[in-house]
Design a protein around this motif. Sequence first.
Motif, PDB file in Angstrom:
ATOM      1  N   GLY A  94     -22.827 -15.439 -49.885  1.00 25.61           N
ATOM      2  CA  GLY A  94     -22.283 -16.181 -48.855  1.00 25.61           C
ATOM      3  C   GLY A  94     -23.012 -16.093 -47.532  1.00 25.61           C
ATOM      4  O   GLY A  94     -22.561 -16.837 -46.546  1.00 25.61           O
ATOM      5  N   ASN A  95     -24.327 -15.183 -47.334  1.00 26.59           N
ATOM      6  CA  ASN A  95     -25.045 -15.379 -46.319  1.00 26.59           C
ATOM      7  C   ASN A  95     -25.695 -16.793 -46.242  1.00 26.59           C
ATOM      8  O   ASN A  95     -25.769 -17.496 -47.049  1.00 26.59           O
ATOM      9  N   LYS A  96     -25.791 -17.126 -44.903  1.00 26.83           N
ATOM     10  CA  LYS A  96     -26.632 -18.471 -44.495  1.00 26.83           C
ATOM     11  C   LYS A  96     -28.059 -18.521 -44.494  1.00 26.83           C
ATOM     12  O   LYS A  96     -28.426 -17.516 -43.821  1.00 26.83           O
ATOM     13  N   ALA A 129     -29.399 -20.232 -54.223  1.00 17.17           N
ATOM     14  CA  ALA A 129     -28.816 -20.840 -52.993  1.00 17.17           C
ATOM     15  C   ALA A 129     -28.581 -22.250 -53.196  1.00 17.17           C
ATOM     16  O   ALA A 129     -29.394 -22.948 -54.017  1.00 17.17           O
ATOM     17  N   THR A 165     -26.401 -21.721 -48.684  1.00 22.05           N
ATOM     18  CA  THR A 165     -25.456 -20.528 -48.794  1.00 22.05           C
ATOM     19  C   THR A 165     -26.306 -19.774 -50.177  1.00 22.05           C
ATOM     20  O   THR A 165     -26.356 -20.481 -51.075  1.00 22.05           O
ATOM     21  N   GLU A 167     -26.007 -17.789 -53.485  1.00 27.08           N
ATOM     22  CA  GLU A 167     -25.084 -17.931 -54.552  1.00 27.08           C
ATOM     23  C   GLU A 167     -25.332 -16.490 -55.390  1.00 27.08           C
ATOM     24  O   GLU A 167     -24.574 -16.216 -56.063  1.00 27.08           O
TER      25      GLU A 167
END
Length: 360
Positions: A94-96, A129, A165, A167
């Motif tokens: 969930g981190n960008k 990601a 993002t 994953e």
Amino acid sequence: MLTLFLCAGETDALGARLKDIASLKGARANELIGYGLVVGLNGTGDGTGTKFTVQTLVNMLERLGIHAQSSQVKVANVAAVMVTAHLQPFARVGNKLDVLVSSLGDAKSLQGGTLLLTMLKGVDNQVYALAQGPILVGGFAAAGEAGGGVKKNHPTVGRIPGGATVEKEIPFEFNAMEELVIALHQPDFTTAQRISQAVSTSMAGISAHASDAGTVRVNLREGRRANLVNLVSALEQIDIQPDARARIVLDERTGTVVLGENVRISSVAIAHGNLSVQIKEKKDVSQPLPFSQGGQTVVTNDSQVNVSEEQNKLLHLPEGASLGEVVKALNAIGVSPRDLIAVFQAIKASGALHAELEII
């Protein structure tokens, strides 16, 4: 031309935090890469000769249930790109991530384009990601049909802040570590020894030793393993005075000269002068006198040669001269930054320069 002198040796040396000169083994970034398409370009995409862009677009349409022939596809508004990103340590789902988008074909600009959903993989070919979004390009390119045009910066490379993002996480059990391994950014035996001494004396319940020039191992007692986050946070704030070899870096392309603080020279005498030769050529027209018989108009060459040489004195530098003394002495005889490159190469060749000479 630019000359930069780092004269730290003439002032009180300041320490650096351990976190700024070393990193914890296992806590590092990983590189991600992917291949994708940028759409929505205003006629600045790849040309029809870029076959892989056409094939990629056709394959994508097929997966979306749209059948298209390669010969019927125009890619002027589409560009094939490579997408790269850094997966930071301890990144969670969930981190960008910021992504960098670079044109792979012959696109003229990525301005105004949107990156379609792109998988970003690691070296193990696993997807970590997904990237998608509008591209920010810090430049532009505009041209007419007759050729020419205006271009600013590099319009075929852009960024998407927070465009990917995470994953999948990279498995790493930090609190299960029985030993901390500190890796120096610039390996040096003296710096490694200073780190081990500083860690052992400032932190109770742990002992550190340098295993080589680039590694310091920190042994943890049973009571110290309960909360490694607090321990590492305290280790990062320890002040260390890093040591480095005496080095001079020369960049002949730009005339940049950078000298470290430990540069020393033996007793040497220097004489430096510039010899300049200037040649001017001009053509004269010689015409015969009026009403003369058999005369012709001819063009003659007139050359003017001027030679000048600077009259610089012989300069003596005493043995063990410091960086500041070397700089002042060379400035006294009017040595330019680009001349410094030749001077230091000559001093090194004479054996009087006690420093590593690096030419980039």
